[in-house]
Design an enzyme around this catalytic site. Structure first.
Site, PDB file in Angstrom:
ATOM      1  N   CYS A   2       0.638  -1.166   0.014  1.00 10.29           N
ATOM      2  CA  CYS A   2       0.005   0.001   0.150  1.00 10.29           C
ATOM      3  C   CYS A   2       0.935   1.337  -0.239  1.00 10.29           C
ATOM      4  O   CYS A   2       1.917   1.280   0.480  1.00 10.29           O
ATOM      5  CB  CYS A   2      -1.143   0.124   1.169  1.00 10.29           C
ATOM      6  SG  CYS A   2      -1.777  -1.460   1.435  1.00 10.29           S
ATOM      7  N   ARG A  27       5.196  -0.056  -6.497  1.00  8.67           N
ATOM      8  CA  ARG A  27       5.044  -0.943  -5.484  1.00  8.67           C
ATOM      9  C   ARG A  27       4.255  -1.966  -5.484  1.00  8.67           C
ATOM     10  O   ARG A  27       4.046  -2.981  -4.549  1.00  8.67           O
ATOM     11  CB  ARG A  27       4.704   0.025  -4.167  1.00  8.67           C
ATOM     12  CG  ARG A  27       5.434   1.315  -4.039  1.00  8.67           C
ATOM     13  CD  ARG A  27       5.010   2.229  -2.909  1.00  8.67           C
ATOM     14  NE  ARG A  27       4.488   1.786  -1.742  1.00  8.67           N
ATOM     15  CZ  ARG A  27       5.226   1.937  -0.648  1.00  8.67           C
ATOM     16  NH1 ARG A  27       6.512   2.674  -0.640  1.00  8.67           N
ATOM     17  NH2 ARG A  27       4.741   1.763   0.405  1.00  8.67           N
ATOM     18  N   TRP A  75      -2.687  -2.755  -1.633  1.00  7.95           N
ATOM     19  CA  TRP A  75      -2.219  -4.059  -1.902  1.00  7.95           C
ATOM     20  C   TRP A  75      -3.099  -4.814  -1.033  1.00  7.95           C
ATOM     21  O   TRP A  75      -2.980  -4.944   0.251  1.00  7.95           O
ATOM     22  CB  TRP A  75      -1.003  -4.019  -1.767  1.00  7.95           C
ATOM     23  CG  TRP A  75      -0.443  -5.621  -1.628  1.00  7.95           C
ATOM     24  CD1 TRP A  75      -0.257  -6.259  -0.728  1.00  7.95           C
ATOM     25  CD2 TRP A  75       0.153  -6.380  -2.782  1.00  7.95           C
ATOM     26  NE1 TRP A  75       0.142  -7.399  -0.929  1.00  7.95           N
ATOM     27  CE2 TRP A  75       0.487  -7.681  -2.105  1.00  7.95           C
ATOM     28  CE3 TRP A  75       0.157  -6.180  -4.121  1.00  7.95           C
ATOM     29  CZ2 TRP A  75       0.921  -8.884  -3.045  1.00  7.95           C
ATOM     30  CZ3 TRP A  75       0.696  -7.377  -4.980  1.00  7.95           C
ATOM     31  CH2 TRP A  75       0.993  -8.655  -4.247  1.00  7.95           C
ATOM     32  N   ASN A 101      -1.372   2.238   5.667  1.00  7.72           N
ATOM     33  CA  ASN A 101      -0.322   1.484   5.187  1.00  7.72           C
ATOM     34  C   ASN A 101      -0.022   0.532   6.284  1.00  7.72           C
ATOM     35  O   ASN A 101       0.462   1.097   6.948  1.00  7.72           O
ATOM     36  CB  ASN A 101       0.651   1.870   4.510  1.00  7.72           C
ATOM     37  CG  ASN A 101       1.878   1.303   3.765  1.00  7.72           C
ATOM     38  OD1 ASN A 101       1.714  -0.067   3.896  1.00  7.72           O
ATOM     39  ND2 ASN A 101       2.936   1.944   3.537  1.00  7.72           N
ATOM     40  N   GLY A 102      -0.059  -0.702   6.332  1.00  9.64           N
ATOM     41  CA  GLY A 102       0.322  -1.519   7.491  1.00  9.64           C
ATOM     42  C   GLY A 102      -0.510  -2.483   7.791  1.00  9.64           C
ATOM     43  O   GLY A 102      -1.512  -2.590   6.884  1.00  9.64           O
ATOM     44  N   GLU A 480      17.592 -23.810  -1.594  1.00 10.44           N
ATOM     45  CA  GLU A 480      17.244 -22.342  -1.896  1.00 10.44           C
ATOM     46  C   GLU A 480      18.598 -21.568  -2.131  1.00 10.44           C
ATOM     47  O   GLU A 480      18.397 -20.799  -3.148  1.00 10.44           O
ATOM     48  CB  GLU A 480      16.119 -22.010  -0.996  1.00 10.44           C
ATOM     49  CG  GLU A 480      15.900 -20.495  -1.081  1.00 10.44           C
ATOM     50  CD  GLU A 480      14.900 -20.097  -2.276  1.00 10.44           C
ATOM     51  OE1 GLU A 480      14.642 -21.013  -3.047  1.00 10.44           O
ATOM     52  OE2 GLU A 480      14.822 -18.806  -2.398  1.00 10.44           O
ATOM     53  N   LYS A 484      19.135 -19.611  -5.585  1.00 11.23           N
ATOM     54  CA  LYS A 484      19.341 -18.175  -5.637  1.00 11.23           C
ATOM     55  C   LYS A 484      20.659 -17.728  -6.523  1.00 11.23           C
ATOM     56  O   LYS A 484      20.561 -16.918  -7.314  1.00 11.23           O
ATOM     57  CB  LYS A 484      19.515 -17.507  -4.424  1.00 11.23           C
ATOM     58  CG  LYS A 484      18.410 -17.010  -3.375  1.00 11.23           C
ATOM     59  CD  LYS A 484      17.309 -16.159  -3.931  1.00 11.23           C
ATOM     60  CE  LYS A 484      16.478 -16.705  -4.909  1.00 11.23           C
ATOM     61  NZ  LYS A 484      14.987 -17.210  -4.821  1.00 11.23           N
ATOM     62  N   GLU A 487      19.991 -18.634 -10.375  1.00  8.23           N
ATOM     63  CA  GLU A 487      19.086 -17.628 -11.026  1.00  8.23           C
ATOM     64  C   GLU A 487      19.522 -16.503 -11.471  1.00  8.23           C
ATOM     65  O   GLU A 487      19.286 -15.697 -12.647  1.00  8.23           O
ATOM     66  CB  GLU A 487      17.880 -17.247 -10.171  1.00  8.23           C
ATOM     67  CG  GLU A 487      17.194 -18.287  -9.596  1.00  8.23           C
ATOM     68  CD  GLU A 487      15.821 -17.912  -8.885  1.00  8.23           C
ATOM     69  OE1 GLU A 487      14.676 -17.731  -9.479  1.00  8.23           O
ATOM     70  OE2 GLU A 487      16.116 -17.494  -7.660  1.00  8.23           O
ATOM     71  N   HIS A 503      28.595 -40.587  -2.904  1.00  8.67           N
ATOM     72  CA  HIS A 503      28.087 -41.337  -3.869  1.00  8.67           C
ATOM     73  C   HIS A 503      28.066 -40.948  -5.229  1.00  8.67           C
ATOM     74  O   HIS A 503      27.235 -41.054  -6.273  1.00  8.67           O
ATOM     75  CB  HIS A 503      26.538 -41.535  -3.567  1.00  8.67           C
ATOM     76  CG  HIS A 503      26.503 -42.589  -2.306  1.00  8.67           C
ATOM     77  ND1 HIS A 503      26.749 -43.957  -1.938  1.00  8.67           N
ATOM     78  CD2 HIS A 503      26.066 -42.140  -0.846  1.00  8.67           C
ATOM     79  CE1 HIS A 503      26.701 -44.069  -0.790  1.00  8.67           C
ATOM     80  NE2 HIS A 503      26.318 -42.995  -0.087  1.00  8.67           N
ATOM     81  N   LYS A 602       8.863 -13.771 -13.151  1.00  3.28           N
ATOM     82  CA  LYS A 602       8.269 -13.842 -12.004  1.00  3.28           C
ATOM     83  C   LYS A 602       7.149 -14.566 -11.437  1.00  3.28           C
ATOM     84  O   LYS A 602       6.912 -15.352 -10.711  1.00  3.28           O
ATOM     85  CB  LYS A 602       7.873 -12.087 -11.542  1.00  3.28           C
ATOM     86  CG  LYS A 602       7.462 -11.928 -10.254  1.00  3.28           C
ATOM     87  CD  LYS A 602       8.623 -11.826  -9.219  1.00  3.28           C
ATOM     88  CE  LYS A 602       8.189 -11.892  -7.726  1.00  3.28           C
ATOM     89  NZ  LYS A 602       9.270 -12.412  -7.059  1.00  3.28           N
TER      90      LYS A 602
HETATM   91  C1  G6P Z   1       9.134 -18.360 -10.752  1.00  3.80           C
HETATM   92  C2  G6P Z   1       9.716 -17.403  -9.919  1.00  3.80           C
HETATM   93  C3  G6P Z   1      10.218 -18.042  -8.527  1.00  3.80           C
HETATM   94  C4  G6P Z   1       9.133 -18.662  -7.851  1.00  3.80           C
HETATM   95  C5  G6P Z   1       8.402 -19.668  -8.831  1.00  3.80           C
HETATM   96  C6  G6P Z   1       7.141 -19.944  -8.195  1.00  3.80           C
HETATM   97  O1  G6P Z   1      10.054 -19.271 -10.941  1.00  3.80           O
HETATM   98  O2  G6P Z   1      10.901 -16.639 -10.440  1.00  3.80           O
HETATM   99  O3  G6P Z   1      10.922 -16.949  -7.845  1.00  3.80           O
HETATM  100  O4  G6P Z   1       9.655 -19.189  -6.845  1.00  3.80           O
HETATM  101  O5  G6P Z   1       8.174 -19.084 -10.113  1.00  3.80           O
HETATM  102  O6  G6P Z   1       6.162 -18.862  -8.033  1.00  3.80           O
HETATM  103  P1  G6P Z   1       5.106 -18.752  -7.149  1.00  3.80           P
HETATM  104  O7  G6P Z   1       4.389 -17.503  -7.496  1.00  3.80           O
HETATM  105  O8  G6P Z   1       4.259 -19.970  -7.457  1.00  3.80           O
HETATM  106  O9  G6P Z   1       5.585 -18.867  -5.729  1.00  3.80           O
END
Ligand code: G6P
Length: 607
Positions: A2, A27, A75, A101-102, A480, A484, A487, A503, A602
């Protein structure tokens, strides 16, 4: 997230508010509204969707004359993105309009109290309690009403308020949510970030937590919660608009990494009351919870890895078997599901095609479904039987950071909640809740402990590939961490269960091969230590992630990243932070387009 704006001056307010709201569009938002005061009359206009709709509805603001006003981009959190839920919200007597906002953590009890006292609610939002409280406490002095109102609120808020009995004045209140006052010539402003101000003024005052401001076109007065005047110096903004959008950070990803203490707190705090976890969203009775025989967690990408991290806490506390499946696999796997299966679907966007398909498939086979989602009203949220929102705010960088940590936070809370309902944590509730509540602070400590990461990135950024190893929860987090790095920096990065090295993977270890070793799980530390020694003896460079002062690791690793002391059961939320920073700084060294990595999206809405 927001955004709020406020204006008072000699010009018409509406066009200035609309322009300010446009600057806050980046935002992320799903509805918007403005309230303009003309003499003693307040007019409110709201729309769902884009600011452009609001411009159209008000003829670029020309239809609502008046020189004082407030505006908001919403939002959605509490309640769907509808016009009723959009801000500003009005008091029942029509004297006050409020933008917020919050999150108000205790809004449920306040709402019940206000309804008992005869106040009428028009929205599902947490915000609406604020405007009714102000009306309730108003005795001719807005300042006093605001102080008394905020005494009743728990949570985070930046508020903008106008009162029809005080034409020409706008009020601003800040608690744990940013709010900036803009000083103009014969006009003054406020906004939740400087992007909405820089076209009008570069002289600003940053309100601090617990402070209130009363703005007229000639003056700005700041006071504290006792009504005492506070004096604050103005700051000159030197950022350009692009930098301002990123809050002064170079990339959205770094901004979002830094937002994690707030995002995790916003996700956890409202759900903890009287030393217990509450999920009003989850309509499962205690009997139904007792009857769960199996949990399937499904998701894609980082959300899948969030599931991998959460599995440990659920199994440990609830003793229910948890299977974590990639949605793209689960949907075609002829899954074994019955009425005793709880399906947990995790998705930041709520729009990932494979995740939606897996959810539909499992629902058709009789699973109860619970979604953990960030975007209110998204497809996954609509399809699932129950939805728990993560309240991370919008994520703009493609690589998720606060999305992941808030998803894991919900899984941790869910583990405690289910175990509590099953009667499995009697006597331990206090300690578990304390550990959950400590997470936002511990993320902050992880930032403070890792100022050396940019230098490590300089050392490792030219590597051909980097391996990540760990056991148990450390392994889940390594997955993860490696994702990161791959990616955003385009380095080859893979995570392995440390016990599996011998192994196969150990064949790849040669002189100077970087290995990131996660050693944050004390119960299994000695075993990982042996694996570190194995790779070291083959020439690997080991960058270990461990607790401060962990002497055993200090003596064998080449380089170190640290986490503070955290409860091992809930460590992922903190432990991932140094790995996010490592990925970020390596990508920066390599000159990558960090917020928009090549070939990635995204939200992946196709199979
Ligand atoms: C894409 C994004 C990732 C995300 C994945 C799942 O690959 O780049 O960052 O983890 O989708 O997206 P979701 O919106 O379902 O969490």
């Amino acid at each position: 997230m927001c955004g709020i704006v406020g204006f008072t001056g000699a010009q018409n307010a509406a066009p200035i508010l609309l322009e300010g709201l446009k600057k806050l569009e980046y935002r992320g938002y799903d509805s918007a509204g403005i309230a303009v005061m003309n003499e003693q009359k307040i007019t409110v206009q709201k729309v769902t969707g884009r600011i452009a709709n609001l411009c159209e509805k008000t003829r670029d603001g020309l239809d609502i004359p008046g020189t004082t006003g407030i505006g908001h981009t919403r939002w959605a959190t509490h309640g769907a993105p509808t016009e009723e839920n959009a801000h500003p919200h009005m008091s029942n007597d029509g004297k006050f309009a409020v933008v917020h906002n919050g999150i108000i953590e205790n809004y449920m009890s306040l709402r019940e109290e206000l309804i008992r006292d005869g106040y009428h609610f028009e929205s599902e939002t947490d915000t609406e309690v604020i405007v009714h409280l102000i009306e309730m406490f108003y005795r001719g002095d807005v300042r006093e009403a605001l102080i008394r109102t905020t005494n009743r609120l728990r949570g985070s808020y930046a508020l903008g308020v106008i009162c029809s009995e005080e034409p020409g004045k706008i009020y601003a209140v800040r608690e744990s949510s940013p709010l900036i006052l803009g000083i103009g010539l014969g006009e003054n402003f406020f906004a939740s970030d400087v992007t909405a101000l820089v076209n009008h003024t570069r002289n600003v005052i940053y309100l601090e937590d617990g402070e209130f401001a009363e703005l007229s076109k000639e003056s700005i007065r700041i006071f504290d919660c006792t009504g005492q005047t506070v004096s604050r110096k103005a700051t000159r903004i030197l950022w350009d608009v692009q930098a301002a959008e990123k809050g002064g950070y170079e990339h959205f990803m770094l901004k979002e990494i830094m937002e994690q203490p707030g995002a995790v707190k916003a996700t956890i705090a409202p759900r903890i009351r009287d030393g217990r976890v509450f999920f009003e969203e989850l309509g499962l009775s205690s009997d139904e919870i007792q009857n769960i025989r199996k949990i399937i967690i499904t998701a894609c990408g980082s959300a899948y890895y969030a599931g991998c991290a959460g599995k440990y806490a659920i199994e440990k506390l609830c003793r229910i078997p948890v299977v974590v499946e990639l949605a793209s696999e689960l949907r075609y796997s002829d899954p074994i599901i019955d009425g005793h299966t709880l399906l947990i679907v995790i998705s930041q966007s709520g729009e990932t095609a494979d995740t939606i398909a897996a959810l539909k498939e499992c629902k058709n086979r009789g699973a109860r479904s619970l979604a953990i989602v960030n975007v209110v009203g998204s497809s996954v949220a609509k399809l699932a039987d129950y939805t728990i929102y993560t309240w991370a705010g919008p994520e703009i960088a493609v690589a998720t950071t606060k999305g992941y940590t808030t998803q894991v936070s919900v899984l941790y809370m869910l583990a405690v909640y289910l175990a509590d309902k099953m009667g499995l944590i009697a006597g331990r509730e206090k300690q578990l809740i304390h550990s959950l509540q400590a997470l936002p602070r511990q993320i902050q400590q992880a930032f403070d402990l890792n100022s050396g990461i940019p230098a490590l990135a300089k050392k490792y950024h030219g590597s051909k590939s980097i391996f990540f190893i760990g056991r148990n929860t450390d392994y889940a987090i390594a997955l993860e961490g490696a994702l990161k790095l791959k990616e955003i920096s385009y380095l080859h990065a893979e995570a392995y269960a440390a016990g599996e090295l011998k192994h196969g993977t150990i064949a790849l270890i040669e002189e100077h091969q970087p290995v990131v070793a996660l050693c944050c799980n004390r119960s299994i530390m000695e075993k990982t230590l042996s694996n570190i020694v194995e790779v070291k003896s083959r020439g690997a460079e080991v960058l270990a992630l461990t607790f401060r002062n962990n002497q055993k690791i200090l003596s064998v690793a080449d380089d170190l990243m640290f986490i503070p002391d955290v409860d091992a059961l809930f460590s992922a939320v903190v432990e991932i932070v140094p790995l996010q920073l490592l990925a970020y700084y390596v990508a920066r060294e390599n000159g990558c387009d960090i917020d928009k990595p090549k070939n990635l999206a995204k939200s992946v809405t196709v199979e």
